[in-house]
Design an enzyme around this catalytic site. Structure first.
Site, PDB file in Angstrom:
ATOM      1  N   LYS A  99     -41.604 -54.411  13.906  1.00 47.61           N
ATOM      2  CA  LYS A  99     -41.414 -53.028  13.975  1.00 47.61           C
ATOM      3  C   LYS A  99     -39.981 -52.875  13.548  1.00 47.61           C
ATOM      4  O   LYS A  99     -38.988 -53.854  13.357  1.00 47.61           O
ATOM      5  CB  LYS A  99     -41.280 -52.587  15.609  1.00 47.61           C
ATOM      6  CG  LYS A  99     -42.795 -52.581  15.963  1.00 47.61           C
ATOM      7  CD  LYS A  99     -43.138 -51.176  16.538  1.00 47.61           C
ATOM      8  CE  LYS A  99     -44.637 -50.979  16.421  1.00 47.61           C
ATOM      9  NZ  LYS A  99     -44.930 -50.089  17.741  1.00 47.61           N
ATOM     10  N   GLU A 141     -49.805 -43.641  26.094  1.00 48.36           N
ATOM     11  CA  GLU A 141     -48.716 -44.505  25.987  1.00 48.36           C
ATOM     12  C   GLU A 141     -47.722 -44.013  27.071  1.00 48.36           C
ATOM     13  O   GLU A 141     -47.358 -43.034  27.134  1.00 48.36           O
ATOM     14  CB  GLU A 141     -48.205 -44.510  24.389  1.00 48.36           C
ATOM     15  CG  GLU A 141     -48.955 -45.069  23.490  1.00 48.36           C
ATOM     16  CD  GLU A 141     -48.415 -44.794  22.151  1.00 48.36           C
ATOM     17  OE1 GLU A 141     -47.069 -44.941  22.039  1.00 48.36           O
ATOM     18  OE2 GLU A 141     -49.017 -44.724  21.130  1.00 48.36           O
ATOM     19  N   GLU A 162     -43.367 -57.018  19.508  1.00 48.00           N
ATOM     20  CA  GLU A 162     -44.087 -56.737  18.080  1.00 48.00           C
ATOM     21  C   GLU A 162     -42.664 -56.830  17.149  1.00 48.00           C
ATOM     22  O   GLU A 162     -42.124 -55.918  16.779  1.00 48.00           O
ATOM     23  CB  GLU A 162     -44.614 -55.416  17.882  1.00 48.00           C
ATOM     24  CG  GLU A 162     -45.965 -55.237  18.818  1.00 48.00           C
ATOM     25  CD  GLU A 162     -46.544 -53.976  18.698  1.00 48.00           C
ATOM     26  OE1 GLU A 162     -47.014 -53.447  17.628  1.00 48.00           O
ATOM     27  OE2 GLU A 162     -46.439 -53.205  19.794  1.00 48.00           O
ATOM     28  N   GLU A 165     -37.542 -50.907  19.299  1.00 51.81           N
ATOM     29  CA  GLU A 165     -38.888 -50.735  19.143  1.00 51.81           C
ATOM     30  C   GLU A 165     -39.686 -52.229  19.149  1.00 51.81           C
ATOM     31  O   GLU A 165     -40.823 -52.444  19.378  1.00 51.81           O
ATOM     32  CB  GLU A 165     -39.462 -50.221  17.642  1.00 51.81           C
ATOM     33  CG  GLU A 165     -39.331 -48.835  17.709  1.00 51.81           C
ATOM     34  CD  GLU A 165     -39.537 -48.367  16.229  1.00 51.81           C
ATOM     35  OE1 GLU A 165     -40.661 -47.557  15.999  1.00 51.81           O
ATOM     36  OE2 GLU A 165     -38.642 -48.413  15.248  1.00 51.81           O
TER      37      GLU A 165
END
Ligand SMILES: *[C@@H]1O[C@H](CO)[C@@H](O)[C@H](O)[C@H]1NC(C)=O
Ligand SMILES: *[C@@H]1O[C@H](CO)[C@@H](O)[C@H](O)[C@H]1NC(C)=O
Ligand SMILES: *[C@@H]1O[C@H](CO)[C@@H](O)[C@H](O)[C@H]1NC(C)=O
Length: 447
Positions: A316, A258, A313, A321
């Protein structure tokens, strides 16, 4: 050859020279309630992007099925909670039988990630059992006659104490010989990569944001090696390499599980999470990786790399985030980092527009810029992985062999590849944008 054609040729070299067999992929995180179905995701990635690998945080059968016959490889993940049971060889065999065999080889599976950041979890029992579970899974694959799937486990950079310099990197005491030694031995034996998650976004020095996001900076010298670093990604990767080398495993490959940068955040508490910074970090990272240049301590080495993340997303916790995605759930790009098949499909700012859009603007060295400063610009631009071969000995732009001429070539390449904003020709006040044909400027004959 006319200037224009020459210019286009150089640009084709800059944009399309890819010297690596490693891939650039993306993490498919799913902490969201608005994501498209796996089959649409597989179709989208195949038809619209150049991404060739996807990393999952699970081993969802629907996703494995969706990527069958796509030529996109997957990394599947075994959650931390399943590690201890899977140290048992028969449990590992049955895991492989039910999770891998039904899909392999129609679905290409590149890596099985056993756990996620187990060291960071701090759970000593888990850590103590991780290599054993990896061995069981590896054996189970061999028993099933599967030899093209490698077993690994991703680590946060908390495996290293804060780096004083890349060459001083070492693993946390107490874990070096008992955990990392056997793990690296496993990687060497099975030819699988040590997987790390470097995030310059976490822990960069606020006075050195340029260093973190691959923008022009003065570099950071490692006094022990004399090597200068112009970006934090290389700095962290060489820290990892030094730690491995200290244990005698510098031959083991490294993969990036990542890395990424959020494109939005809470302005009060996450001021570095901006679209500009995300474009710069991820866009320059992709160029750097594609150049095949490696790092100062690992010249010419390439790294399979998964950008975090495919989608924003929405479930999160913090604003930043929720904004790591390259795409929104409706597939519109948040920005393009050079992974879209056709630039016309890009939504946000692009990092490398066609030179024909330039309208005849060039970035060149200012007459009063010192050779010292210009050498710094030259080193910096070439360190990014922008192709500097034309100005090296034997290259078509080597003559005139002066720092000023070579620096102007490099500064102009950087300016164009970043989209010709005046700020990309600033170079600490040593660059100037000109609309007169630089071939008319006596020291420049090769732009
Ligand atoms: C599949 O991917 C590999 C490596 O990414 C590539 O070399 C090959 O040409 C691709 N095949 C097809 C049919 O796209
Ligand atoms: C950040 O960088 C500045 C400039 O190099 C340095 O003076 C300062 O000590 C650094 N801060 C930290 C926390 O490393
Ligand atoms: C890296 O590649 C370049 C260009 O191919 C070559 O000249 C150089 O010797 C290589 N360096 C190492 C350490 O392999």
């Amino acid at each position: 050859m006319t200037n224009q054609i020459h210019f286009l040729l150089i640009f084709s070299l800059l944009l399309f020279s890819t010297a690596t067999s490693s891939f650039i992929g993306v993490n498919f995180g799913r902490v969201a309630d608005n994501l498209p179905p796996p089959s649409s995701v597989a179709n989208f990635l195949t038809s619209q992007t150049t991404l060739t690998s996807v990393k999952l945080f699970d081993c969802d059968p629907q996703i494995l099925q969706a990527f069958a016959n796509t030529n996109i490889s997957l990394t599947v993940n075994i959650p931390n909670a399943n590690i201890i049971p899977l140290t048992d060889p028969s449990a590992a065999q049955s895991w492989v039988s039910s999770n891998i065999l039904p899909y392999h080889p129609q679905t290409i599976i590149r890596y099985i990630a056993v756990g996620n950041e187990v060291h960071f979890s701090g759970d000593k029992t888990l850590i103590a059992n991780t290599v054993k579970a990896m061995e069981s899974i590896h054996q189970a694959l061999l028993t099933s006659k599967i030899t093209d799937i490698k077993v690994t486990t991703p680590h946060s950079l908390a495996i290293l104490p804060p780096l004083m310099s890349p060459s001083s990197g070492h693993f946390q005491k107490g874990y070096d010989h008992v955990f990392f030694g056997p793990l690296l031995e496993f990687h060497r034996k099975t030819k699988s990569p040590f997987m790390v998650n470097p995030y310059p976004y976490f822990g960069f020095n606020a006075s050195m944001i340029e260093f973190a996001i691959f923008k022009k900076n003065d570099g950071v010298l490692d006094k022990a090696t004399g090597l200068k670093y112009y970006n934090m990604f290389d700095y962290l990767m060489d820290g990892v390499y030094s730690a491995m080398k200290r244990l005698g495993y510098d031959d083991v490959d490294i993969a990036v599980g990542e890395t990424g940068w959020p494109s939005a955040g809470d302005p009060a508490t996450e001021p570095a999470a901006t679209l500009d910074n995300a474009v710069s970090y991820n866009g320059n990272l992709v160029k750097h990786l594609k150049s095949g240049k490696g790092t100062p301590l690992m010249p010419n080495r390439t790294f399979d790399t998964y950008i975090f993340a495919l989608f924003n997303e929405n479930l999160k916790e913090s604003v930043s985030e929720r904004n790591y995605g390259l795409f929104r759930p409706d597939f519109s790009p948040v920005y393009d980092v050079g992974v879209l098949k056709s630039p016309s499909q890009a939504g946000g700012p692009t990092t490398a527009p066609s030179p024909t859009e330039s309208g005849g603007k060039w970035c060149v060295a200012k007459p009063d810029a010192t050779d010292d400063k210009l050498q710094g610009n030259l080193d910096y631009v070439c360190s990014l992985g922008i192709d500097c071969k034309p100005i090296q000995d034997g290259g078509p732009c080597f003559d005139p062999n002066t720092v000023r001429s070579h620096a102007s070539y490099a500064m102009n390449a950087y300016y164009h590849i970043n989209g010709q904003q005046d700020s990309d020709c600033f170079f600490d006040g040593t660059g100037v944008v000109t609309s007169s044909d630089p071939s008319m400027i006596s020291t420049l004959t090769c732009i």
